[in-house]
Write a protein that holds these residues in place. Structure first.
Motif, PDB file in Angstrom:
ATOM      1  N   SER A   6       0.832  -1.205   0.000  1.00 53.25           N
ATOM      2  CA  SER A   6       0.000   0.000   0.000  1.00 53.25           C
ATOM      3  C   SER A   6       0.866   1.254   0.000  1.00 53.25           C
ATOM      4  CB  SER A   6      -0.966   0.002   1.192  1.00 53.25           C
ATOM      5  OG  SER A   6      -0.259   0.208   2.401  1.00 53.25           O
ATOM      6  N   HIS A   7       2.012   1.173   0.666  1.00 55.28           N
ATOM      7  CA  HIS A   7       2.921   2.329   0.667  1.00 55.28           C
ATOM      8  C   HIS A   7       3.471   2.596  -0.733  1.00 55.28           C
ATOM      9  CE1 HIS A   7       5.845   5.241   2.006  1.00 55.28           C
ATOM     10  NE2 HIS A   7       6.824   4.519   1.469  1.00 55.28           N
ATOM     11  N   SER A   8       3.845   1.546  -1.449  1.00 56.48           N
ATOM     12  CA  SER A   8       4.371   1.729  -2.801  1.00 56.48           C
ATOM     13  C   SER A   8       3.287   2.234  -3.747  1.00 56.48           C
ATOM     14  CB  SER A   8       4.997   0.447  -3.331  1.00 56.48           C
ATOM     15  OG  SER A   8       4.027  -0.566  -3.459  1.00 56.48           O
ATOM     16  N   MET A   9       2.031   1.829  -3.521  1.00 51.04           N
ATOM     17  CA  MET A   9       0.935   2.331  -4.345  1.00 51.04           C
ATOM     18  C   MET A   9       0.722   3.815  -4.083  1.00 51.04           C
ATOM     19  SD  MET A   9      -1.832  -0.777  -4.344  1.00 51.04           S
ATOM     20  CE  MET A   9      -3.101   0.274  -4.973  1.00 51.04           C
ATOM     21  N   GLY A  12       3.419   5.735  -5.808  1.00 57.35           N
ATOM     22  CA  GLY A  12       3.169   5.811  -7.250  1.00 57.35           C
ATOM     23  C   GLY A  12       2.102   6.830  -7.584  1.00 57.35           C
ATOM     24  N   GLU A  13       1.046   6.867  -6.767  1.00 57.15           N
ATOM     25  CA  GLU A  13      -0.016   7.848  -6.984  1.00 57.15           C
ATOM     26  C   GLU A  13       0.495   9.254  -6.721  1.00 57.15           C
ATOM     27  OE1 GLU A  13      -3.240   6.616  -4.512  1.00 57.15           O
ATOM     28  OE2 GLU A  13      -3.558   4.764  -5.626  1.00 57.15           O
ATOM     29  N   SER A  14       1.336   9.377  -5.696  1.00 51.93           N
ATOM     30  CA  SER A  14       1.912  10.681  -5.381  1.00 51.93           C
ATOM     31  C   SER A  14       2.804  11.168  -6.525  1.00 51.93           C
ATOM     32  CB  SER A  14       2.718  10.591  -4.086  1.00 51.93           C
ATOM     33  OG  SER A  14       3.334  11.817  -3.798  1.00 51.93           O
ATOM     34  N   GLN A  15       3.561  10.260  -7.104  1.00 57.38           N
ATOM     35  CA  GLN A  15       4.437  10.600  -8.227  1.00 57.38           C
ATOM     36  C   GLN A  15       3.615  11.031  -9.432  1.00 57.38           C
ATOM     37  OE1 GLN A  15       7.737  10.789  -8.185  1.00 57.38           O
ATOM     38  NE2 GLN A  15       7.898  11.348 -10.331  1.00 57.38           N
ATOM     39  N   LYS A  16       2.502  10.344  -9.691  1.00 56.82           N
ATOM     40  CA  LYS A  16       1.638  10.717 -10.809  1.00 56.82           C
ATOM     41  C   LYS A  16       1.020  12.089 -10.585  1.00 56.82           C
ATOM     42  CE  LYS A  16       0.417   6.064 -12.303  1.00 56.82           C
ATOM     43  NZ  LYS A  16      -0.654   5.070 -12.447  1.00 56.82           N
ATOM     44  N   ALA A  17       0.596  12.346  -9.352  1.00 56.48           N
ATOM     45  CA  ALA A  17       0.011  13.652  -9.040  1.00 56.48           C
ATOM     46  C   ALA A  17       1.049  14.760  -9.200  1.00 56.48           C
ATOM     47  CB  ALA A  17      -0.542  13.654  -7.616  1.00 56.48           C
TER      48      ALA A  17
END
Length: 70
Positions: A6-9, A12-17
């Motif tokens: 869940s941390h890696s997800m 990844g979402e933070s990087q996309k944002a």
């Protein structure tokens, strides 16, 4: 193990944002720069910038003015 996934997800979402926001900011500044530069160059050209560039020794051959007939 589930917390690691869940941390890696989230990362990844933070990087996309971040990337999405960066594209917006980059587009805003690029558009603003072009929007500022275009009228500035148009005014400078009306004031004789083209002739000034032609007289400079560093001007490329495409900017040189033809020699006047004497």
């Amino acid at each position: 193990m589930a917390t690691l996934d869940s941390h890696s997800m989230e990362a990844g979402e933070s990087q996309k944002a971040f990337t999405s926001q960066l594209k917006k900011v980059y587009g805003f500044y690029t558009g603003g720069f072009i929007g500022f530069l275009h009228p500035l160059l148009a005014i400078a050209e009306q004031m004789g910038l083209s002739g000034l560039l032609a007289m400079c020794s560093w001007a490329p051959p495409c900017c040189s003015m033809p020699a006047s007939a004497s």
